[in-house]
Design a protein around this motif. Structure first.
Motif, PDB file in Angstrom:
ATOM      1  N   ALA A   1     -10.744 -45.305   8.212  1.00  0.00           N
ATOM      2  CA  ALA A   1     -11.110 -44.041   7.551  1.00  0.00           C
ATOM      3  C   ALA A   1     -11.661 -43.105   8.624  1.00  0.00           C
ATOM      4  CB  ALA A   1     -12.155 -44.265   6.459  1.00  0.00           C
ATOM      5  N   SER A   2     -11.344 -41.830   8.515  1.00  0.00           N
ATOM      6  CA  SER A   2     -11.803 -40.873   9.524  1.00  0.00           C
ATOM      7  C   SER A   2     -12.139 -39.546   8.871  1.00  0.00           C
ATOM      8  CB  SER A   2     -10.737 -40.658  10.602  1.00  0.00           C
ATOM      9  OG  SER A   2      -9.575 -40.049  10.053  1.00  0.00           O
ATOM     10  N   ILE A   3     -12.966 -38.774   9.591  1.00  0.00           N
ATOM     11  CA  ILE A   3     -13.326 -37.420   9.156  1.00  0.00           C
ATOM     12  C   ILE A   3     -13.013 -36.467  10.305  1.00  0.00           C
ATOM     13  CG2 ILE A   3     -15.216 -35.845   8.589  1.00  0.00           C
ATOM     14  CD1 ILE A   3     -16.541 -38.023   7.047  1.00  0.00           C
ATOM     15  N   SER A   4     -12.294 -35.390   9.983  1.00  0.00           N
ATOM     16  CA  SER A   4     -11.974 -34.347  10.953  1.00  0.00           C
ATOM     17  C   SER A   4     -12.589 -33.041  10.487  1.00  0.00           C
ATOM     18  CB  SER A   4     -10.455 -34.191  11.105  1.00  0.00           C
ATOM     19  OG  SER A   4      -9.859 -35.408  11.499  1.00  0.00           O
ATOM     20  N   LEU A   5     -13.114 -32.269  11.428  1.00  0.00           N
ATOM     21  CA  LEU A   5     -13.752 -30.988  11.113  1.00  0.00           C
ATOM     22  C   LEU A   5     -13.033 -29.863  11.831  1.00  0.00           C
ATOM     23  CD1 LEU A   5     -17.536 -31.909  11.496  1.00  0.00           C
ATOM     24  CD2 LEU A   5     -16.105 -32.116   9.469  1.00  0.00           C
ATOM     25  N   VAL A   6     -13.044 -28.682  11.238  1.00  0.00           N
ATOM     26  CA  VAL A   6     -12.504 -27.492  11.886  1.00  0.00           C
ATOM     27  C   VAL A   6     -13.538 -27.019  12.904  1.00  0.00           C
ATOM     28  CG1 VAL A   6     -11.685 -25.144  11.579  1.00  0.00           C
ATOM     29  CG2 VAL A   6     -11.196 -26.861   9.824  1.00  0.00           C
ATOM     30  N   ASN A   7     -13.152 -27.025  14.186  1.00  0.00           N
ATOM     31  CA  ASN A   7     -14.105 -26.638  15.219  1.00  0.00           C
ATOM     32  C   ASN A   7     -14.046 -25.139  15.500  1.00  0.00           C
ATOM     33  OD1 ASN A   7     -11.916 -26.164  16.948  1.00  0.00           O
ATOM     34  ND2 ASN A   7     -12.127 -28.132  17.992  1.00  0.00           N
ATOM     35  N   ALA A   8     -14.856 -24.695  16.449  1.00  0.00           N
ATOM     36  CA  ALA A   8     -14.981 -23.262  16.737  1.00  0.00           C
ATOM     37  C   ALA A   8     -13.692 -22.666  17.267  1.00  0.00           C
ATOM     38  CB  ALA A   8     -16.113 -23.031  17.741  1.00  0.00           C
ATOM     39  N   SER A   9     -12.789 -23.504  17.796  1.00  0.00           N
ATOM     40  CA  SER A   9     -11.529 -23.003  18.338  1.00  0.00           C
ATOM     41  C   SER A   9     -10.409 -22.973  17.315  1.00  0.00           C
ATOM     42  CB  SER A   9     -11.107 -23.884  19.531  1.00  0.00           C
ATOM     43  OG  SER A   9     -12.091 -23.881  20.527  1.00  0.00           O
ATOM     44  N   GLY A  10     -10.751 -23.273  16.062  1.00  0.00           N
ATOM     45  CA  GLY A  10      -9.732 -23.257  15.020  1.00  0.00           C
ATOM     46  C   GLY A  10      -8.850 -24.486  15.027  1.00  0.00           C
TER      47      GLY A  10
ATOM     48  N   ALA B   1     -14.157 -44.998  11.161  1.00  0.00           N
ATOM     49  CA  ALA B   1     -14.695 -46.299  10.793  1.00  0.00           C
ATOM     50  C   ALA B   1     -13.541 -47.290  10.651  1.00  0.00           C
ATOM     51  CB  ALA B   1     -15.492 -46.219   9.492  1.00  0.00           C
ATOM     52  N   GLY B   2     -13.844 -48.573  10.952  1.00  0.00           N
ATOM     53  CA  GLY B   2     -12.822 -49.609  10.787  1.00  0.00           C
ATOM     54  C   GLY B   2     -12.265 -50.078  12.119  1.00  0.00           C
ATOM     55  N   ASP B   3     -10.945 -50.153  12.194  1.00  0.00           N
ATOM     56  CA  ASP B   3     -10.237 -50.688  13.347  1.00  0.00           C
ATOM     57  C   ASP B   3     -10.670 -50.009  14.653  1.00  0.00           C
ATOM     58  OD1 ASP B   3      -7.456 -52.278  13.983  1.00  0.00           O
ATOM     59  OD2 ASP B   3      -7.739 -50.549  15.285  1.00  0.00           O
TER      60      ASP B   3
END
Length: 580
Positions: free
Chosen positions: A28-37, A45-47
């Motif tokens: 499972a992963s979380i990605s965020l929109v950073n300042a560069s778009g 988490a996990g493997d």
């Protein structure tokens, strides 16, 4: 997205661990929109192999949005089957090697994608929660899919709250850099020294390659020399200097900054020919993006500051733009100082007071937010540890809400204080019936009044007491004065609100039979963040901003505020405001 707060990362990791431990996914992963778009993976988490491959992985937000358009909607989730995926496999960063490709529609394919897009209140995509490689090798369905959907719905506010806290921390860091600019530059008498003391803080704050300042002389013409922070010889043609002067004045009038990059929309104040001349110059010095900031003081534009970037990061966040404009104000004052020693002496004193105010503001904000944020984080972890809301979890949510509400009240007070003391803030007074506002305020505080069995009398005729004021300002004056009277008056005490009308003014008196104020405390009563030395008063909650806010609002309305008090016998605050 580097140098993240460990608490920020730990919170996201805790959220993801619930997916891998309880919902049957290996990754499972979380990605965020950073300042560069860009969409950047910030927690996995996990493997371990997946974690190594995915952490820091970047993909363009527009590309993600295109994929989401063709995805199947599974409640809050979006499923993209491998046969519909247009992102090249090598751009996925990680593909489960323990899964074999199958044509069985019920089995999970290595290239299948299941994500939950998280949008903010303005419907802007802020984050993606992705799950991959189900333990049983099957696409989630039935009860397992329902559990996953429920988890996403419960998790969304927590993730967005984490993002908002991270942005608040970024704003504080940027404000610190702006404060440093004011403190270090305000006493300098040359542009070279201003650059010397500010360039490190400013370029680091904005992740900029370099910066330069072009100052205008007494007649408003651009000086022949452009002062660069790194000593580079920046040679602007006469045409570019003229363009910069015109653009700086227009941007100062608009109170805005401009981003210049040939792949971004026009800044709106230049012709296409002028923009092309600038882009040509940028290419000669190897710069891909510029943030153009007008410098000024009052209504006068004094010059411009340019921050540059190289490489792929060309955009500048809205937070960076806001802080850049603040720096434009601060450096504008510094440039004004450099013109005249007498102006320098007066402005240095003002800027030192401003610096002291900002220092106290940040210190108080940090202190007051510490405990609520600790509460939020602690109980959020408890909540995320179970998929079902137990009685204990509900208690945790209640605690989170109390902490967040306290934090919100503090922030609102700080914003009100800043607005009331800002001479540039718009002032739009109208006719306000002070008597009606008093009655509304007392009604709003009725729960507190009844709980303490207080007697509240309104000593005023039935006529309208019209003052020329901003309604929200009047509401805040009354709320702060009457609520203070209620807070510091013992159970069974009395509060009297009196109104008297003169030829040009209306007088408001708020009297109580409460704790009273010692002579020592009276000298500092209207200072920001001042708390009484009386232990009985200190025991009651407060930030020390209420009376400072009242005083600033009253002065903003060309009124005056006074008080009389005797320790142990009560206090009377008197406010005089212009009649309508």
């Amino acid at each position: 997205m580097t140098d993240r707060d460990p608490i920020f990362v730990d919170t996201l990791d805790t959220i993801l661990t619930s997916v891998t431990d309880l919902l049957g996914f290996e990754v499972a992963s979380i990605s965020l929109v950073n300042a560069s778009g860009m969409m950047e993976t910030v927690a996995v988490a996990g493997d371990e192999q997946a974690r190594s491959a995915l952490m820091g992985h970047l993909v363009e937000v527009d590309q993600v949005a295109e994929e989401l358009l063709k995805a199947e909607h599974w409640g809050p989730l979006r499923f993209i089957s491998h046969d519909k995926l247009e992102i090249p496999p090598e751009e996925l960063a990680w593909v489960p090697v323990n899964l074999e490709a199958s044509d069985d529609p019920n089995r999970w394919h290595p290239y299948d994608l299941l994500v939950a897009p998280l949008y903010d209140s303005e419907e802007q995509l802020r984050a993606l929660i992705s799950v991959d490689s189900p333990v049983d090798g099957l696409r989630p369905a039935g009860a397992r899919l329902s559990e996953l959907e429920k988890f996403i719905i419960q998790t969304r506010p927590a993730v967005l709250n984490v993002i908002e806290r991270a942005e608040l921390a970024a704003q504080v860091r940027l404000a610190d850099a702006a404060r440093l600019v004011v403190r270090e530059a305000s006493s300098e008498l040359s542009i070279e020294r201003i650059l010397e003391v500010t360039q490190t803080a400013v370029t680091r704050c904005f992740d900029a390659f370099g910066m330069w300042i072009q100052a205008f002389d007494q007649d408003g013409e651009g000086q022949n020399i452009v002062h660069a922070s790194n000593g580079a010889d920046i040679r602007l043609t006469d045409e570019l200097r003229r363009i910069a002067r015109v653009a700086a004045r227009m941007m100062w009038d608009l109170q805005d900054v401009g981003v210049l990059a040939d792949t971004l929309p026009s800044v709106g104040v230049l012709t296409s020919e002028q923009e092309e001349a600038i882009f040509s110059f940028m290419r000669t010095i190897g710069v891909t993006s510029m943030l153009f900031i007008p410098l000024g003081a009052g209504k006068e534009c004094l010059g411009n500051l340019v921050l540059t970037r190289r490489g792929g990061r060309i955009n500048w966040s809205e937070t960076e733009k806001r802080v850049a404009l603040d720096i434009g104000h601060d450096l504008g004052r510094a440039l004004l100082n450099a013109r005249s020693f007498e102006r320098e002496r007066r402005l240095v004193e003002e800027l030192r007071e401003l610096d002291s105010y900002k220092s106290n503001l940040i210190a108080t904000l940090s202190h007051e937010l510490k405990n609520p944020l600790t509460s939020i984080l602690g109980h959020a972890e408890m909540l995320e540890a179970t998929p079902e809301l137990s009685r204990s979890a509900r208690n945790s949510v209640s605690s989170v809400e109390r902490g967040a509400a306290r934090m919100q009240r503090i922030i609102e007070d700080l914003l009100t204080l800043a607005h009331a003391g800002d001479p540039h803030a718009p002032f739009a007074p109208v006719a306000v019936d002070l008597r009606a506002s008093v009655l509304d305020t007392i009604d709003m505080l009725r729960v507190t009044i009844n709980r303490k069995n207080l007697q509240v009398d309104v000593d005023a005729s039935d006529e309208a007491f019209k003052v020329f004021a901003e309604p929200e300002g009047i509401d805040r004056i009354l709320a702060n004065l009457i609520s203070n009277a209620a807070k510091y008056t013992a159970e069974g005490g009395k509060i009297t609100v009196s109104l008297r009308q003169g030829p040009r003014n209306v007088r408001l008196d708020v009297s109580d039979t409460g704790l009273g104020i010692s002579e020592i405390d009276q000298a500092n009563l209207f200072n920001e963040f001042f708390r009484s030395t009386n232990p009985a008063a200190v025991a009651l909650p407060g930030t020390g901003l209420g009376l400072a806010i009242v005083k600033r609002i009253v002065e903003r309305h060309n009124g005056r505020i006074t008080f009389e008090s005797q320790l142990g016998k009560g206090t009377t605050f008197s406010v005089v405001l212009p009649r309508n």
